[in-house]
Design a protein around this motif. Structure first.
Motif, mmCIF file in Angstrom:
data_model
loop_
_atom_site.group_PDB
_atom_site.id
_atom_site.type_symbol
_atom_site.label_atom_id
_atom_site.label_comp_id
_atom_site.label_asym_id
_atom_site.label_seq_id
_atom_site.Cartn_x
_atom_site.Cartn_y
_atom_site.Cartn_z
ATOM 1 N N ASP A 4 68.703 36.888 57.878
ATOM 2 C CA ASP A 4 67.862 37.835 58.612
ATOM 3 C C ASP A 4 67.017 37.017 59.582
ATOM 4 O O ASP A 4 66.081 36.327 59.177
ATOM 5 C CB ASP A 4 66.983 38.606 57.627
ATOM 6 C CG ASP A 4 66.041 39.590 58.306
ATOM 7 O OD1 ASP A 4 65.903 39.548 59.538
ATOM 8 O OD2 ASP A 4 65.428 40.391 57.575
ATOM 9 N N LYS A 197 69.137 39.196 69.859
ATOM 10 C CA LYS A 197 69.000 39.703 68.493
ATOM 11 C C LYS A 197 69.274 41.200 68.431
ATOM 12 O O LYS A 197 68.647 41.992 69.147
ATOM 13 C CB LYS A 197 67.581 39.454 67.962
ATOM 14 C CG LYS A 197 67.266 38.022 67.623
ATOM 15 C CD LYS A 197 65.880 37.902 67.006
ATOM 16 C CE LYS A 197 65.486 36.440 66.827
ATOM 17 N NZ LYS A 197 64.123 36.291 66.267
ATOM 18 N N SER A 199 68.135 43.650 66.640
ATOM 19 C CA SER A 199 66.968 43.913 65.795
ATOM 20 C C SER A 199 66.071 44.903 66.528
ATOM 21 O O SER A 199 66.208 45.114 67.732
ATOM 22 C CB SER A 199 66.196 42.610 65.533
ATOM 23 O OG SER A 199 65.736 42.038 66.755
ATOM 24 N N TYR A 233 71.724 38.992 63.792
ATOM 25 C CA TYR A 233 71.093 40.120 63.103
ATOM 26 C C TYR A 233 69.647 39.808 62.744
ATOM 27 O O TYR A 233 69.306 38.711 62.299
ATOM 28 C CB TYR A 233 71.870 40.435 61.822
ATOM 29 C CG TYR A 233 71.040 41.065 60.731
ATOM 30 C CD1 TYR A 233 70.578 42.373 60.854
ATOM 31 C CD2 TYR A 233 70.696 40.351 59.579
ATOM 32 C CE1 TYR A 233 69.801 42.950 59.850
ATOM 33 C CE2 TYR A 233 69.929 40.930 58.572
ATOM 34 C CZ TYR A 233 69.479 42.226 58.724
ATOM 35 O OH TYR A 233 68.709 42.790 57.742
ATOM 36 N N SER A 235 66.168 42.139 60.900
ATOM 37 C CA SER A 235 65.734 43.416 60.316
ATOM 38 C C SER A 235 64.516 43.997 61.019
ATOM 39 O O SER A 235 64.324 45.207 61.035
ATOM 40 C CB SER A 235 65.400 43.225 58.835
ATOM 41 O OG SER A 235 64.252 42.401 58.686
ATOM 42 N N LEU A 250 70.650 47.678 58.053
ATOM 43 C CA LEU A 250 71.691 46.678 57.826
ATOM 44 C C LEU A 250 73.039 47.352 57.567
ATOM 45 O O LEU A 250 74.077 46.896 58.075
ATOM 46 C CB LEU A 250 71.308 45.767 56.663
ATOM 47 C CG LEU A 250 72.311 44.661 56.322
ATOM 48 C CD1 LEU A 250 72.668 43.808 57.531
ATOM 49 C CD2 LEU A 250 71.772 43.788 55.188
ATOM 50 N N LEU A 253 74.443 48.469 60.902
ATOM 51 C CA LEU A 253 74.969 47.360 61.690
ATOM 52 C C LEU A 253 76.324 46.906 61.154
ATOM 53 O O LEU A 253 77.263 46.670 61.930
ATOM 54 C CB LEU A 253 73.982 46.198 61.684
ATOM 55 C CG LEU A 253 74.457 44.934 62.424
ATOM 56 C CD1 LEU A 253 74.789 45.238 63.879
ATOM 57 C CD2 LEU A 253 73.431 43.822 62.319
ATOM 58 N N LEU A 269 76.094 37.883 61.442
ATOM 59 C CA LEU A 269 75.261 38.059 60.253
ATOM 60 C C LEU A 269 74.704 36.747 59.703
ATOM 61 O O LEU A 269 74.024 36.774 58.674
ATOM 62 C CB LEU A 269 76.044 38.790 59.172
ATOM 63 C CG LEU A 269 76.472 40.217 59.526
ATOM 64 C CD1 LEU A 269 77.318 40.817 58.415
ATOM 65 C CD2 LEU A 269 75.255 41.101 59.800
#
Length: 286
Positions: A4, A197, A199, A233, A235, A250, A253, A269
């Protein structure tokens, strides 16, 4: 290895968190590693990158100390005043202090600056040169307004690794794909040293009603522009808690990239984060 690449901790009573009001009021409380650890375990996440939350060198020092005592934190993106004459010395002091080996990047809330061209200021560019000289990443926290200045910046610093946080916060709720995609397109030519990212997307969408259909075009465009080797990735926890939470984002994704190869999965990931931030993952077993 699932990494993450973008999470936060904070104490709203010890920092500049005025934005934690209104719809964000539910997350106006202390968040610590003990709060995040169950989320990571439930989702098979091995390591994280802890990212600054406000303009504070003291917060950066505290995060570096926390990283040295927290098994899952593999790196810290901190804050320094890029405009300060002694910025290079401040970075050196952070690297030499407790947990200094965990300092992997620097970030500033560029999208909060009144000047859309803040990144182009000479004093800011001197600070970016210090970030490059210390071998760190610069996280670009932007909205579409700042993308033209960010493009000029990455073109001026080909020796500095950059990452665009939260895909530059497009207006997903307002169907702002076309305007955002046009501004992002030129970054494809810079992907030798620029990452992006995946995110922060769910909080730019309709918090209560977003589905993968809303996010998929943005995910696909980022992957088309940057390629899986330059996409990672994150969060954006605990901010993501207001728009579905850790597991929902998640899972979405993973579904969005389900048709991609195992190698591409591994890059998005985890591998891209490791390469961008040069993480020493043996440290997560400390």
């Amino acid at each position: 290895m699932l990494i993450d690449a973008h999470q936060h901790f904070w104490n709203p009573d010890r920092g500049d968190y005025g934005w934690l009001s209104g719809p964000f009021a539910p997350i106006r409380r202390i968040f610590t590693p003990d709060d995040l650890s169950p989320e990571l375990a439930a989702n098979g996440v091995n390591a994280t990158v802890l990212v600054q939350t406000w303009s504070s060198v003291d917060e950066t020092r505290a995060f570096l100390t926390l990283a040295s005592a927290t098994p899952f934190i593999a790196g810290v993106v901190g804050w320094v005043d890029l405009t300060a004459a002694n910025v290079a010395d401040v970075i050196a002091e952070l690297k030499a202090g407790q947990g200094g080996t965990y300092l992997v990047g620097i970030r500033h809330q560029v999208h909060d600056e009144p000047d859309a061209d803040w990144l182009l200021r000479p004093d800011v560019r001197r600070g970016l040169q210090a970030v490059a000289d210390h071998g760190l990443v610069y996280d670009l926290l932007l909205k579409p307004r700042e993308l033209p200045a960010a493009l000029k910046t990455v073109q001026a610093f080909p020796h500095l690794r950059f990452v665009i946080d939260h895909i530059a916060k497009p207006d997903i709720r307002g169907h702002g794909f076309s305007a955002w995609a046009e501004l992002m397109a030129p970054f494809a030519a810079e992907r030798g040293h620029v990452w992006c990212k995946l995110s922060g997307m769910v909080t730019e969408a309709d918090w209560e009603n977003w589905t993968l259909v809303d996010l998929q075009p943005y995910i696909d465009e980022v992957l088309r522009l940057f390629g899986p080797s330059r996409v990672l990735y994150g969060s954006d926890w605990p901010v993501c808690r207001v728009a579905g939470g850790y597991t929902k984002w998640l899972a979405a994704l993973k579904q969005a990239i389900a048709a991609r190869t195992a190698i591409e999965h591994a890059q998005i990931l985890g591998g891209s984060a490791q390469e961008l931030y040069r993480l020493s993952l043996s440290d997560i077993a400390k």
